[in-house]
Design a protein around this motif. Structure first.
Motif, PDB file in Angstrom:
ATOM      1  N   LYS A 241      44.666  53.652   9.911  1.00 35.92           N
ATOM      2  CA  LYS A 241      46.097  53.377  10.096  1.00 35.92           C
ATOM      3  C   LYS A 241      46.962  54.251   9.112  1.00 35.92           C
ATOM      4  CE  LYS A 241      47.441  49.285  10.705  1.00 35.92           C
ATOM      5  NZ  LYS A 241      48.231  49.171  11.809  1.00 35.92           N
ATOM      6  N   ILE A 242      47.719  55.201   9.605  1.00 36.46           N
ATOM      7  CA  ILE A 242      48.581  55.835   8.939  1.00 36.46           C
ATOM      8  C   ILE A 242      50.078  55.667   8.746  1.00 36.46           C
ATOM      9  CG2 ILE A 242      49.053  58.370   8.554  1.00 36.46           C
ATOM     10  CD1 ILE A 242      46.302  59.241   9.432  1.00 36.46           C
ATOM     11  N   PRO A 243      50.589  55.705   7.597  1.00 39.23           N
ATOM     12  CA  PRO A 243      52.442  55.526   7.581  1.00 39.23           C
ATOM     13  C   PRO A 243      53.087  56.657   8.048  1.00 39.23           C
ATOM     14  CG  PRO A 243      51.232  55.820   5.519  1.00 39.23           C
ATOM     15  CD  PRO A 243      49.999  55.783   6.321  1.00 39.23           C
ATOM     16  N   ILE A 244      54.067  56.370   8.519  1.00 39.87           N
ATOM     17  CA  ILE A 244      54.860  57.521   9.156  1.00 39.87           C
ATOM     18  C   ILE A 244      55.990  57.771   8.204  1.00 39.87           C
ATOM     19  CG2 ILE A 244      56.357  58.362  11.221  1.00 39.87           C
ATOM     20  CD1 ILE A 244      53.511  58.565  11.780  1.00 39.87           C
ATOM     21  N   ASN A 245      56.274  59.089   7.980  1.00 33.32           N
ATOM     22  CA  ASN A 245      57.490  59.291   7.000  1.00 33.32           C
ATOM     23  C   ASN A 245      58.808  59.353   7.544  1.00 33.32           C
ATOM     24  OD1 ASN A 245      58.392  59.914   4.201  1.00 33.32           O
ATOM     25  ND2 ASN A 245      58.614  61.770   5.011  1.00 33.32           N
ATOM     26  N   ARG A 246      59.058  60.094   8.487  1.00 39.63           N
ATOM     27  CA  ARG A 246      60.191  60.247   9.214  1.00 39.63           C
ATOM     28  C   ARG A 246      60.226  60.796  10.662  1.00 39.63           C
ATOM     29  NH1 ARG A 246      63.649  65.099   6.147  1.00 39.63           N
ATOM     30  NH2 ARG A 246      61.837  66.187   5.142  1.00 39.63           N
ATOM     31  N   LEU A 247      61.352  60.416  11.324  1.00 40.03           N
ATOM     32  CA  LEU A 247      61.284  60.785  12.951  1.00 40.03           C
ATOM     33  C   LEU A 247      62.398  61.462  13.245  1.00 40.03           C
ATOM     34  CD1 LEU A 247      59.649  57.775  12.744  1.00 40.03           C
ATOM     35  CD2 LEU A 247      58.958  58.870  14.915  1.00 40.03           C
ATOM     36  N   ARG A 248      62.515  62.345  14.243  1.00 38.00           N
ATOM     37  CA  ARG A 248      63.831  62.742  14.673  1.00 38.00           C
ATOM     38  C   ARG A 248      63.574  63.070  16.090  1.00 38.00           C
ATOM     39  NH1 ARG A 248      66.712  68.419  14.175  1.00 38.00           N
ATOM     40  NH2 ARG A 248      64.860  69.081  14.403  1.00 38.00           N
ATOM     41  N   LYS A 249      64.679  62.579  17.225  1.00 37.42           N
ATOM     42  CA  LYS A 249      64.509  62.790  18.473  1.00 37.42           C
ATOM     43  C   LYS A 249      65.601  63.596  19.041  1.00 37.42           C
ATOM     44  CE  LYS A 249      63.577  59.903  22.704  1.00 37.42           C
ATOM     45  NZ  LYS A 249      63.663  58.505  23.059  1.00 37.42           N
ATOM     46  N   ARG A 250      65.252  64.424  20.042  1.00 38.67           N
ATOM     47  CA  ARG A 250      66.373  65.224  21.024  1.00 38.67           C
ATOM     48  C   ARG A 250      65.749  65.069  22.506  1.00 38.67           C
ATOM     49  NH1 ARG A 250      68.521  64.809  16.835  1.00 38.67           N
ATOM     50  NH2 ARG A 250      69.480  66.086  15.333  1.00 38.67           N
ATOM     51  N   LYS A 251      66.490  65.735  23.103  1.00 40.00           N
ATOM     52  CA  LYS A 251      66.373  65.359  24.494  1.00 40.00           C
ATOM     53  C   LYS A 251      65.017  65.492  25.102  1.00 40.00           C
ATOM     54  CE  LYS A 251      68.258  66.486  29.272  1.00 40.00           C
ATOM     55  NZ  LYS A 251      68.909  67.426  29.940  1.00 40.00           N
TER      56      LYS A 251
ATOM     57  N   PHE B  37      62.397  66.884  23.026  1.00 35.80           N
ATOM     58  CA  PHE B  37      61.376  66.843  21.970  1.00 35.80           C
ATOM     59  C   PHE B  37      61.524  65.983  20.672  1.00 35.80           C
ATOM     60  CE2 PHE B  37      64.710  69.617  20.236  1.00 35.80           C
ATOM     61  CZ  PHE B  37      64.831  69.409  18.859  1.00 35.80           C
ATOM     62  N   CYS B  38      60.693  65.605  20.043  1.00 39.28           N
ATOM     63  CA  CYS B  38      60.624  64.686  18.875  1.00 39.28           C
ATOM     64  C   CYS B  38      59.933  65.304  17.744  1.00 39.28           C
ATOM     65  CB  CYS B  38      60.018  63.520  19.061  1.00 39.28           C
ATOM     66  SG  CYS B  38      60.215  62.249  17.948  1.00 39.28           S
ATOM     67  N   THR B  39      60.272  65.266  16.349  1.00 37.22           N
ATOM     68  CA  THR B  39      59.622  65.661  15.305  1.00 37.22           C
ATOM     69  C   THR B  39      59.214  64.511  14.327  1.00 37.22           C
ATOM     70  OG1 THR B  39      61.734  66.309  14.057  1.00 37.22           O
ATOM     71  CG2 THR B  39      60.749  68.090  15.156  1.00 37.22           C
ATOM     72  N   THR B  40      58.156  64.607  13.844  1.00 39.42           N
ATOM     73  CA  THR B  40      57.882  63.343  12.811  1.00 39.42           C
ATOM     74  C   THR B  40      56.922  64.155  11.460  1.00 39.42           C
ATOM     75  OG1 THR B  40      57.560  62.034  14.493  1.00 39.42           O
ATOM     76  CG2 THR B  40      56.389  61.156  12.901  1.00 39.42           C
ATOM     77  N   SER B  41      57.119  63.519  10.534  1.00 42.62           N
ATOM     78  CA  SER B  41      56.350  63.893   9.135  1.00 42.62           C
ATOM     79  C   SER B  41      55.582  62.854   8.872  1.00 42.62           C
ATOM     80  CB  SER B  41      57.357  64.491   8.349  1.00 42.62           C
ATOM     81  OG  SER B  41      57.918  63.381   7.654  1.00 42.62           O
TER      82      SER B  41
ATOM     83  N   GLU C  96      54.294  67.457   2.544  1.00 43.87           N
ATOM     84  CA  GLU C  96      54.632  66.458   3.866  1.00 43.87           C
ATOM     85  C   GLU C  96      54.567  67.532   4.992  1.00 43.87           C
ATOM     86  OE1 GLU C  96      59.044  64.973   5.543  1.00 43.87           O
ATOM     87  OE2 GLU C  96      59.193  66.392   3.758  1.00 43.87           O
ATOM     88  N   ILE C  97      53.921  66.858   6.012  1.00 42.14           N
ATOM     89  CA  ILE C  97      53.165  67.751   7.315  1.00 42.14           C
ATOM     90  C   ILE C  97      53.897  67.164   8.456  1.00 42.14           C
ATOM     91  CG2 ILE C  97      51.024  67.944   8.674  1.00 42.14           C
ATOM     92  CD1 ILE C  97      49.495  67.519   6.311  1.00 42.14           C
ATOM     93  N   PHE C  98      54.639  68.252   9.234  1.00 46.59           N
ATOM     94  CA  PHE C  98      55.543  67.970  10.402  1.00 46.59           C
ATOM     95  C   PHE C  98      54.454  68.421  11.516  1.00 46.59           C
ATOM     96  CE2 PHE C  98      58.625  68.217   7.199  1.00 46.59           C
ATOM     97  CZ  PHE C  98      59.838  67.191   7.500  1.00 46.59           C
ATOM     98  N   THR C  99      55.062  67.775  12.658  1.00 44.51           N
ATOM     99  CA  THR C  99      54.597  68.224  14.073  1.00 44.51           C
ATOM    100  C   THR C  99      55.951  68.130  14.911  1.00 44.51           C
ATOM    101  OG1 THR C  99      53.645  66.125  15.001  1.00 44.51           O
ATOM    102  CG2 THR C  99      52.242  67.482  14.011  1.00 44.51           C
TER     103      THR C  99
ATOM    104  N   LYS D  25      53.704  71.734  18.060  1.00 43.21           N
ATOM    105  CA  LYS D  25      53.854  73.043  16.957  1.00 43.21           C
ATOM    106  C   LYS D  25      53.494  71.954  15.611  1.00 43.21           C
ATOM    107  CE  LYS D  25      56.902  76.305  15.235  1.00 43.21           C
ATOM    108  NZ  LYS D  25      58.235  77.066  15.461  1.00 43.21           N
ATOM    109  N   ILE D  26      52.864  72.549  14.712  1.00 42.05           N
ATOM    110  CA  ILE D  26      52.392  71.902  13.330  1.00 42.05           C
ATOM    111  C   ILE D  26      53.192  72.910  12.349  1.00 42.05           C
ATOM    112  CG2 ILE D  26      50.670  71.421  11.921  1.00 42.05           C
ATOM    113  CD1 ILE D  26      48.768  71.577  14.274  1.00 42.05           C
TER     114      ILE D  26
END
Length: 372
Positions: free
Chosen positions: A45-55, A57-61, A77-80, A154-155
């Motif tokens: 189990k890993i906590p999620i830091n922040r998310l952002r959504k567009r039409k 795609f989505c980015t999360t760190s 901070e690591i994003f995909t 994409k990382i």
């Protein structure tokens, strides 16, 4: 003794970020934590830091957590970015596995030398993290099909280039960023085995890229600096720390034929006594070995008593009046290493020094120095 806390690898951070992206992008679910399936099917189990959504795609760190491991990536901070696409502009640096495309971005290193776990030109994403990414995406898609769409992952690591300067990446041939690492997905506090594995990998990279049959083993940074001052070729030098025997075995395995050992007499004297792990917790007897070899070259008894009372090897060197002592010890170091290799076709030579410029050179070192 306090039990050390484990953390999670950069690979696990990427997987968690991808899973959170998929849940938000396809199911419109915002998760604070995600459960990821590791290579051995255990759940982390890993906590999620922040998310952002567009039409499309989505980015999360995810914030890297290293537990009690002294890891420079802790808190990073690591994003995909996960995108659903119809077509992919495939690049040679990408990974394409079952219509799942994985690439790197800012702060993720690119492989420039042979001998690593992925080919030259690829982003430095190791096989096990790749396996975990694919596994977790497929587990998600099994319950949430997306038709003919393809998934592009994409990382990117905003501070990856900066943090990579504190690692061995560039020396190993990973440029412009960090590697996405992890064998099990769980980061256990740095062990002796992990350090030895990294040394062996560095030795392998040198062998495959420099194509030389000789290597310089330095006991520490003092030895490396000494080689630089002598004008030796240090591009084929590795600092081996305390692991003399282990690295000799690795050299045999990788096909080296000549080994030059260079370093301060404080480490070298242990090898002269047949000690192949020079860490103080394994064995010491430095002064006793000094005394034995001083007697063998005919040092006077008064100096022998002074050596016995010395606090350090460096101090003991002050009481050596027989100049041949240092060459004698250097030859002992070289021969003990060859004895350790038990008849393997490898020649060992040694150069030892004190901080007061007392130098010992084994008989064949000067003959072989033309190779360096």
């Amino acid at each position: 003794m306090k039990k050390l806390k484990s953390g999670y690898t950069t690979g696990s951070c990427v997987v968690a970020s991808v899973v959170a992206n998929l849940n938000y992008l396809i199911k419109d679910e915002i998760l604070d934590f995600v459960d990821i399936s590791l290579v051995d099917d255990k759940i982390l189990k890993i906590p999620i830091n922040r998310l952002r959504k567009r039409k499309n795609f989505c980015t999360t760190s995810v914030i890297k957590y290293s537990g009690d491991d002294p890891d420079v990536t802790n808190g990073m901070e690591i994003f995909t970015k996960v995108t659903l696409v119809d077509e992919i502009n495939l690049k040679s640096s990408m990974y394409n596995i079952d219509n799942i495309y994985i690439t790197g971005g800012r702060g993720v290193g690119v492989i420039t030398k042979k001998g690593l776990q992925q080919p030259v030109g690829k982003y430095a994403i190791n096989p096990k993290p790749l396996e975990m990414i694919i596994k977790n995406i497929k587990l998600f898609l099994k319950e949430n099909p997306i038709g003919n769409k393809k998934i592009l992952v994409k990382i990117y690591i905003p501070k990856g280039r900066e943090i990579a300067k504190k690692t061995f990446n560039e020396k190993l041939g990973i440029k412009s960023g960090l590697s996405i690492l992890g064998t099990t997905g769980i980061l256990k506090p740095m062990s002796e085995e992990a350090l030895k594995d990294s040394l062996k990998l560095e030795l392998k990279v040198l062998k495959e890229n420099n194509k030389k049959d000789w290597i310089i083993f330095s006991f520490g940074n003092y030895g490396k600096k000494y080689c630089e001052e002598l004008g030796l070729d240090t591009t084929n030098l590795i600092v081996i720390s305390n692991y003399v025997g282990f690295m000799l075995d690795c050299a045999v395995e990788l096909g080296y034929k000549k080994i030059f050992l260079v370093g301060h007499i404080g480490k070298a004297i242990k090898i002269a006594g047949g000690i192949y792990n020079t860490h103080s917790k394994v064995a010491d007897a430095r002064i006793e070995i000094m005394v034995t070899n001083a007697l063998l070259v005919g040092e006077n008894i008064e100096n022998i008593h002074k050596i016995l009372g010395a606090n350090t090897v460096e101090e003991a060197c002050d009481y050596i009046e027989k100049p041949e002592f240092f060459d004698f010890v250097a030859n002992k170091v070289a021969r003990k290493c060859e004895e350790y290799l038990r008849g393997e076709d490898i020649r060992c030579e040694a150069l030892i020094f004190s901080f007061k410029d007392k130098v010992g050179i084994s008989k064949g070192f000067k003959d072989m120095i033309g190779f360096i």
